[in-house]
Motif scaffolding. Structure first.
Motif, mmCIF file in Angstrom:
data_model
loop_
_atom_site.group_PDB
_atom_site.id
_atom_site.type_symbol
_atom_site.label_atom_id
_atom_site.label_comp_id
_atom_site.label_asym_id
_atom_site.label_seq_id
_atom_site.Cartn_x
_atom_site.Cartn_y
_atom_site.Cartn_z
ATOM 1 N N LEU A 31 12.951 23.977 21.055
ATOM 2 C CA LEU A 31 13.425 25.122 21.839
ATOM 3 C C LEU A 31 12.295 25.946 22.455
ATOM 4 C CD1 LEU A 31 16.406 26.512 19.749
ATOM 5 C CD2 LEU A 31 16.481 25.194 21.863
ATOM 6 N N GLN A 32 11.273 26.255 21.667
ATOM 7 C CA GLN A 32 10.202 27.120 22.158
ATOM 8 C C GLN A 32 9.459 26.472 23.324
ATOM 9 O OE1 GLN A 32 9.676 30.363 21.033
ATOM 10 N NE2 GLN A 32 8.438 30.467 22.872
ATOM 11 N N ALA A 33 9.176 25.193 23.232
ATOM 12 C CA ALA A 33 8.465 24.501 24.313
ATOM 13 C C ALA A 33 9.279 24.514 25.605
ATOM 14 C CB ALA A 33 8.138 23.067 23.903
ATOM 15 N N ILE A 34 10.574 24.303 25.494
ATOM 16 C CA ILE A 34 11.428 24.325 26.682
ATOM 17 C C ILE A 34 11.479 25.745 27.244
ATOM 18 C CG2 ILE A 34 13.769 24.006 27.551
ATOM 19 C CD1 ILE A 34 14.051 21.767 25.408
ATOM 20 N N LYS A 35 11.699 26.723 26.371
ATOM 21 C CA LYS A 35 11.749 28.122 26.812
ATOM 22 C C LYS A 35 10.449 28.501 27.515
ATOM 23 C CE LYS A 35 11.878 32.828 25.005
ATOM 24 N NZ LYS A 35 10.517 33.163 25.398
ATOM 25 N N ASP A 36 9.311 28.079 26.959
ATOM 26 C CA ASP A 36 8.010 28.399 27.555
ATOM 27 C C ASP A 36 7.843 27.796 28.950
ATOM 28 O OD1 ASP A 36 7.369 29.838 25.293
ATOM 29 O OD2 ASP A 36 6.047 28.298 24.452
ATOM 30 N N SER A 37 8.531 26.693 29.220
ATOM 31 C CA SER A 37 8.432 26.078 30.553
ATOM 32 C C SER A 37 9.290 26.801 31.590
ATOM 33 C CB SER A 37 8.812 24.597 30.496
ATOM 34 O OG SER A 37 10.195 24.423 30.299
ATOM 35 N N PHE A 38 10.200 27.651 31.134
ATOM 36 C CA PHE A 38 11.070 28.396 32.046
ATOM 37 C C PHE A 38 10.385 29.686 32.512
ATOM 38 C CE2 PHE A 38 15.351 26.511 30.384
ATOM 39 C CZ PHE A 38 15.029 25.309 30.977
ATOM 40 N N THR A 39 9.225 29.529 33.131
ATOM 41 C CA THR A 39 8.496 30.675 33.673
ATOM 42 C C THR A 39 9.114 31.097 35.001
ATOM 43 O OG1 THR A 39 6.951 29.282 34.902
ATOM 44 C CG2 THR A 39 6.341 29.855 32.628
ATOM 45 N N ILE A 40 8.799 32.304 35.425
ATOM 46 C CA ILE A 40 9.295 32.771 36.725
ATOM 47 C C ILE A 40 8.798 31.841 37.825
ATOM 48 C CG2 ILE A 40 9.122 34.624 38.438
ATOM 49 C CD1 ILE A 40 9.349 36.629 36.194
ATOM 50 N N ASP A 41 7.562 31.379 37.702
ATOM 51 C CA ASP A 41 7.026 30.477 38.724
ATOM 52 C C ASP A 41 7.797 29.156 38.733
ATOM 53 O OD1 ASP A 41 5.109 29.853 40.821
ATOM 54 O OD2 ASP A 41 4.260 28.419 39.388
ATOM 55 N N ASN A 42 8.016 28.552 37.564
ATOM 56 C CA ASN A 42 8.746 27.277 37.512
ATOM 57 C C ASN A 42 10.199 27.415 37.936
ATOM 58 O OD1 ASN A 42 6.718 25.530 36.813
ATOM 59 N ND2 ASN A 42 7.093 25.692 34.625
ATOM 60 N N LEU A 43 10.764 28.610 37.788
ATOM 61 C CA LEU A 43 12.149 28.831 38.198
ATOM 62 C C LEU A 43 12.249 29.444 39.595
ATOM 63 C CD1 LEU A 43 13.558 30.128 34.807
ATOM 64 C CD2 LEU A 43 13.976 27.891 35.861
ATOM 65 N N SER A 44 11.097 29.576 40.273
ATOM 66 C CA SER A 44 11.136 30.085 41.648
ATOM 67 C C SER A 44 11.677 29.019 42.600
ATOM 68 C CB SER A 44 9.745 30.540 42.092
ATOM 69 O OG SER A 44 8.861 29.437 42.203
ATOM 70 N N ALA A 45 11.633 27.769 42.165
ATOM 71 C CA ALA A 45 12.214 26.661 42.928
ATOM 72 C C ALA A 45 12.501 25.537 41.936
ATOM 73 C CB ALA A 45 11.262 26.182 44.013
ATOM 74 N N PHE A 46 13.761 25.198 41.755
ATOM 75 C CA PHE A 46 14.129 24.106 40.854
ATOM 76 C C PHE A 46 15.354 23.400 41.404
ATOM 77 C CE2 PHE A 46 16.419 27.792 39.346
ATOM 78 C CZ PHE A 46 17.641 27.324 38.908
ATOM 79 N N LYS A 47 15.631 22.224 40.852
ATOM 80 C CA LYS A 47 16.760 21.453 41.367
ATOM 81 C C LYS A 47 17.423 20.660 40.248
ATOM 82 C CE LYS A 47 13.531 17.854 42.825
ATOM 83 N NZ LYS A 47 12.962 17.163 43.971
ATOM 84 N N PHE A 48 18.652 20.255 40.523
ATOM 85 C CA PHE A 48 19.376 19.326 39.682
ATOM 86 C C PHE A 48 19.476 18.018 40.453
ATOM 87 C CE2 PHE A 48 21.170 23.363 38.044
ATOM 88 C CZ PHE A 48 20.892 23.184 36.693
ATOM 89 N N THR A 49 19.238 16.920 39.735
ATOM 90 C CA THR A 49 19.369 15.596 40.336
ATOM 91 C C THR A 49 20.222 14.730 39.416
ATOM 92 O OG1 THR A 49 17.427 14.623 39.247
ATOM 93 C CG2 THR A 49 17.051 15.762 41.358
ATOM 94 N N THR A 50 20.699 13.625 39.966
ATOM 95 C CA THR A 50 21.339 12.634 39.113
ATOM 96 C C THR A 50 20.223 11.957 38.320
ATOM 97 O OG1 THR A 50 21.155 10.903 40.788
ATOM 98 C CG2 THR A 50 23.198 12.217 40.778
ATOM 99 N N ASP A 51 20.591 11.157 37.333
ATOM 100 C CA ASP A 51 19.579 10.469 36.525
ATOM 101 C C ASP A 51 18.703 9.545 37.364
ATOM 102 O OD1 ASP A 51 20.369 11.775 34.236
ATOM 103 O OD2 ASP A 51 21.728 10.179 33.595
ATOM 104 N N ASP A 52 19.236 9.047 38.481
ATOM 105 C CA ASP A 52 18.432 8.172 39.335
ATOM 106 C C ASP A 52 17.803 8.916 40.527
ATOM 107 O OD1 ASP A 52 21.025 8.430 40.263
ATOM 108 O OD2 ASP A 52 21.196 6.378 40.982
ATOM 109 N N GLY A 53 17.770 10.248 40.482
ATOM 110 C CA GLY A 53 16.993 11.016 41.447
ATOM 111 C C GLY A 53 17.708 11.561 42.666
ATOM 112 N N VAL A 54 19.009 11.371 42.773
ATOM 113 C CA VAL A 54 19.754 11.891 43.919
ATOM 114 C C VAL A 54 19.927 13.405 43.753
ATOM 115 C CG1 VAL A 54 21.929 11.812 45.204
ATOM 116 C CG2 VAL A 54 20.947 9.699 44.274
ATOM 117 N N LEU A 55 19.534 14.147 44.772
ATOM 118 C CA LEU A 55 19.601 15.601 44.732
ATOM 119 C C LEU A 55 21.045 16.084 44.654
ATOM 120 C CD1 LEU A 55 18.043 18.299 44.974
ATOM 121 C CD2 LEU A 55 18.380 18.126 47.444
ATOM 122 N N MET A 56 21.289 17.000 43.697
ATOM 123 C CA MET A 56 22.626 17.575 43.539
ATOM 124 C C MET A 56 22.652 19.043 43.961
ATOM 125 S SD MET A 56 23.680 15.844 39.928
ATOM 126 C CE MET A 56 25.301 16.553 39.897
#
Length: 119
Positions: A31-56
Motif C-alpha cells: 500500500l505505501q509504495a503505491i500511495k507514494d507513487s500517487f504524487t501530484i505530478d504523477n496524477l497531473s496526467a494519467f490514463k486507463f488502458t486495456t490490458d493490451d494497451g488500448v486507451l480507455m
C-alpha cells in the motif's frame, strides 16, 4: 484494465476504477509504495488502458485524498487539484529552476569575467 501514471508506472486495476477512485487488489505491504507513487505530478496526467494497451480514458489534475482497504482491495480516492495548487506548483518549479540552473550560470559567468579581467 491498467492505470498508467505520468511517469509510466502502471498498475493492474479493477474494472470499477474511475478517475476519482482507483481500486487495486493488493497486499497490505504494498500500500505505501503505491500511495507514494500517487504524487501530484504523477496524477497531473494519467490514463486507463486495456490490458493490451488500448486507451480507455485520459485524466489530469488530480491528487491523492485518502485510502480504504478491505478484503485485499485498496481503493485510492483522488480529488481535483484547485487553481491555487496548480499556480503554487508552477511557481515552485520556477523557483527551483532559478536556484538550481539560472543563478549558478549567472554566478559562473560573473566569476569567469572577473578572473579574466584580473589577468
Amino acid at each position: 484494465m491498467k492505470l498508467v501514471l505520468k511517469n509510466g508506472t502502471s498498475y493492474k486495476v479493477l474494472e470499477c476504477s474511475t478517475s476519482n477512485s482507483i481500486a487495486i487488489e493488493v497486499e497490505l505491504t504494498q500500500l505505501q509504495a503505491i500511495k507514494d507513487s500517487f504524487t501530484i505530478d504523477n496524477l497531473s496526467a494519467f490514463k486507463f488502458t486495456t490490458d493490451d494497451g488500448v486507451l480507455m480514458g485520459e485524466y489530469s489534475d488530480k491528487k491523492y485524498a485518502y485510502l480504504e482497504y478491505k478484503n485485499g482491495i485498496a481503493t485510492f480516492y483522488l480529488r481535483g487539484v484547485n487553481v491555487l495548487e496548480k499556480e503554487s506548483k508552477s511557481l515552485q518549479e520556477q523557483v527551483d529552476e532559478l536556484t538550481s540552473v539560472i543563478i549558478p550560470e549567472i554566478l559562473a559567468t560573473v566569476v569567469q569575467s572577473q578572473t579574466e579581467g584580473v589577468m
